[in-house]
Structures are given as C-alpha cells and as structure tokens.
Write an enzyme that holds these catalytic residues in place. Structure first.
Site, PDB file in Angstrom:
ATOM      1  N   HIS A 240     -30.161  27.362  39.144  1.00  0.00           N
ATOM      2  CA  HIS A 240     -30.681  26.394  38.165  1.00  0.00           C
ATOM      3  C   HIS A 240     -30.010  26.584  36.797  1.00  0.00           C
ATOM      4  O   HIS A 240     -29.323  25.697  36.295  1.00  0.00           O
ATOM      5  CB  HIS A 240     -32.195  26.579  37.993  1.00  0.00           C
ATOM      6  CG  HIS A 240     -32.995  26.452  39.260  1.00  0.00           C
ATOM      7  ND1 HIS A 240     -33.051  25.290  40.019  1.00  0.00           N
ATOM      8  CD2 HIS A 240     -33.793  27.349  39.898  1.00  0.00           C
ATOM      9  CE1 HIS A 240     -33.841  25.477  41.052  1.00  0.00           C
ATOM     10  NE2 HIS A 240     -34.309  26.700  41.020  1.00  0.00           N
TER      11      HIS A 240
HETATM   12  O1  RIB Z   1     -37.291  25.362  37.541  1.00  0.00           O
HETATM   13  C1  RIB Z   1     -36.304  26.341  37.357  1.00  0.00           C
HETATM   14  C2  RIB Z   1     -36.343  26.868  35.963  1.00  0.00           C
HETATM   15  O2  RIB Z   1     -37.580  27.524  35.723  1.00  0.00           O
HETATM   16  C3  RIB Z   1     -35.270  27.936  35.700  1.00  0.00           C
HETATM   17  O3  RIB Z   1     -34.924  27.899  34.344  1.00  0.00           O
HETATM   18  C4  RIB Z   1     -35.979  29.213  36.011  1.00  0.00           C
HETATM   19  O4  RIB Z   1     -35.433  30.335  35.305  1.00  0.00           O
HETATM   20  C5  RIB Z   1     -37.343  28.907  35.486  1.00  0.00           C
HETATM   21  O5  RIB Z   1     -37.347  29.165  34.086  1.00  0.00           O
END
Ligand code: RIB
Ligand code: CA
Length: 309
Positions: A240
């Site tokens: 992500h």
């Molecule tokens: O949904 C994924 C996000 O939420 C990423 O940034 C992970 O680190 C959490 O913060």
C-alpha cells in the site's frame, strides 16, 4: 535538483518499506519524516521510523512527531495486521540510535512548505491528521505545495476495515475531508484499487541482494504473507504505502482519472468511505487525481532496482 519530500507515516510494516524505498531511491531531498497515530501509537510509529532509519544508517533525516490521536475520534490501532510492535516483530531487539527531533509535525509541514514554496511533495501514508491540523493552522499552505500524494480510500472495491472504508480514511475521516476540500491543485489518491494489485511475493524478496534489507522485509511481512496465503492461496503482502512512494517516483506507474471526491463522516455504515463521483453526477468540479490502475510489473522492477541500488 532532488525533489523536496515530506513523508508522513504511521509506521507499520508497509510504511517502513515505503520509507526504505524513498530513502534508497536517492531521488528525494527528504526534508523530514513526520509521524502520526494510526496503525500503532504515535510513540510506536516514531520509534519504528527511527529503527528503519537506523537500519538504513541514515542519521541525518529529521523525524518529527505529530498527532497522537485522530482529530475527533478514538485511536483505532491495527495490531492484528502490523503486530504488537508495528513491524511484525522485526527489529524488535534493535538498539535505537536515531532519536526524533524537537517540534510538532503540523508546524514542520507548514514551515517547510512556506520556506520552499512550490517545491515540496507531501506523501501521506497514514491517517491525514497532521496535514489537516496544518491546514487548519495555516490554510494558505495550499497555494505553496507542489503536490500531495496520499495512500487511502477505495473506489471500486471493498474496504479493508468496513465494507466501504479503507483504514487511513476510516481512522480519521474528518481530517481526510479537510484535506480533500482544501483546494490542493495537485492531489493524487493511491487507493486499495491499485495497492491490492501491488502484491509483494516471496520471489520479489528473494531478489533483494542486501541481506539486512532482505531479512527485514522477509521478517516484517512474514505473518502478513501467511495470512494472505490462508485467504487467497497465494503468499503476498500488499505494498500500500510503497506504491504511494512509487507514484511520487514515477507517475507513469499508474493510470489516473480526475474526479470529485469527498469522505463520508456521518454514516452508521459508511463512515470513512471515499465517495468518488466517477459518473460526474454531483454539481462539483473534480478535485482529486484518482489512481485507477497500476503497472504492477513496472512497480516491482523499480522496487527491486532501488532496493539493490
Ligand atoms: O489501508 C492500508 C493503509 O492503512 C496503509 O497505510 C497501512 O499502513 C495502514 O496505515
Ligand atoms: Ca500506513
């Protein structure tokens, strides 16, 4: 000239890998890494960020602490995903050399943007609390930011906290709303629609030549990949936050569309949902560049080449 960057993180596992990617790319003049309450507490996120900079032997990058809770809501930690320590148990016994700097992240964001008008890229990989506080204190920063790239939301798919909400926007939807409505000329949303396609696989990890980096990434993502395998019969860890850094490095990695976006903050079922007007039904002008697809192969080619640089 290297591009000036502020990385705002709630260092968890994928934030940590995003930090490594940004630092090792050597493409940025990293003005500072600001930390925020999110996956784990502010203290843990800050400690984890310092541990990652120690791993990289990068003592000169400033780490500045920010908000220790969402704007209005209670903390919503994600230890089930990131582990009790926030790094999946990796670096647990590492002694910490790097210490956070003095100051408060929203003030650091304001001062950096005003000192380097038109030059600063903000990459946000946690809840948007620090940027919202900066906007509330100094709304004119909107005119002086080069671009904002944030990991958050989901447009066509399901959420990862509720059926409609992705974690970063779910934790602090009020801050996300402030950011989306602030009027940034260039703001790019890197959502689950594309980050779920950026799956770090065992074979990617095996290609990382630096033993310390390979062992950190292998250890920190181990449980994450195991859980993913149990659900999907393939071992993987969604990159992500690293993809948000990837977009800052190379916009051509993603396809985007300009849409009007807002965030739900008053719904029993849909709080934190990114509402993206892909059919232009609302009387509102597009305000966000939404990532609609990603060249996964190109991302991991870049990822591995930077890790091995
Ligand atoms: O949904 C994924 C996000 O939420 C990423 O940034 C992970 O680190 C959490 O913060
Ligand atoms: Ca994050």
């Amino acid at each position: 000239m290297k591009r000036k960057l502020i990385l705002d993180v709630d260092t968890g596992i994928d934030d940590a890998i995003g930090i490594i990617l940004a630092v090792k790319s050597r493409q940025f003049d990293i003005l500072g890494i600001t930390t925020v309450n999110g996956n784990v507490s502010l203290e843990s996120a800050t400690r984890n960020t310092c541990k990652v900079l120690d791993l990289l032997d990068e003592q000169n990058i400033s780490v500045i602490k920010g908000a220790n809770s969402p704007l209005l809501r209670n903390s919503f930690f994600e230890h089930a995903v990131h582990g009790e320590d926030g790094l999946g148990g990796a670096l647990q016994h590492a002694s910490i050399r790097k210490q956070p700097d003095e100051g408060f992240a929203p003030d650091f964001i304001i001062n950096s943007i005003l000192n380097f008008s038109g030059e600063v890229t903000l990459v946000m990989t946690g809840p948007l609390t620090n940027l919202a506080l900066a906007l509330k204190k100094c709304p004119e920063i909107v005119k002086h930011v080069k671009e904002v790239i944030f990991m958050g939301g989901v447009v066509q798919g399901a959420g990862n906290v509720t059926p409609t909400a992705e974690y970063n926007l779910y934790v602090d939807p009020e801050s996300a709303r402030i950011v989306l409505q602030a009027g940034f000329a260039s703001i790019t949303q890197v959502g689950l629609d594309v980050t779920r396609k950026a799956l770090l696989r065992d074979e990617h990890i095996a290609l990382i030549e630096d033993r310390n980096l390979r062992e950190f990434i292998d250890k920190s993502t181990c449980d994450y990949r195991k859980r993913y395998f149990e659900r999907n019969q393939v071992s993987g860890c969604a990159m992500h936050d690293p993809l948000a850094v990837g977009v800052a490095l190379e916009k051509k990695l993603v396809q985007t569309g300009q849409y009007y976006c807002d965030v739900e903050t008053r719904s029993e079922l849909c709080d934190g949902q990114l509402v993206c007007d892909i059919q232009n039904r609302l009387p509102a002008h597009p305000n966000v560049s939404v990532c609609t697809d990603v060249n996964t192969e190109a991302f991991f080619d870049l990822f591995i080449s930077i890790m091995n640089s």
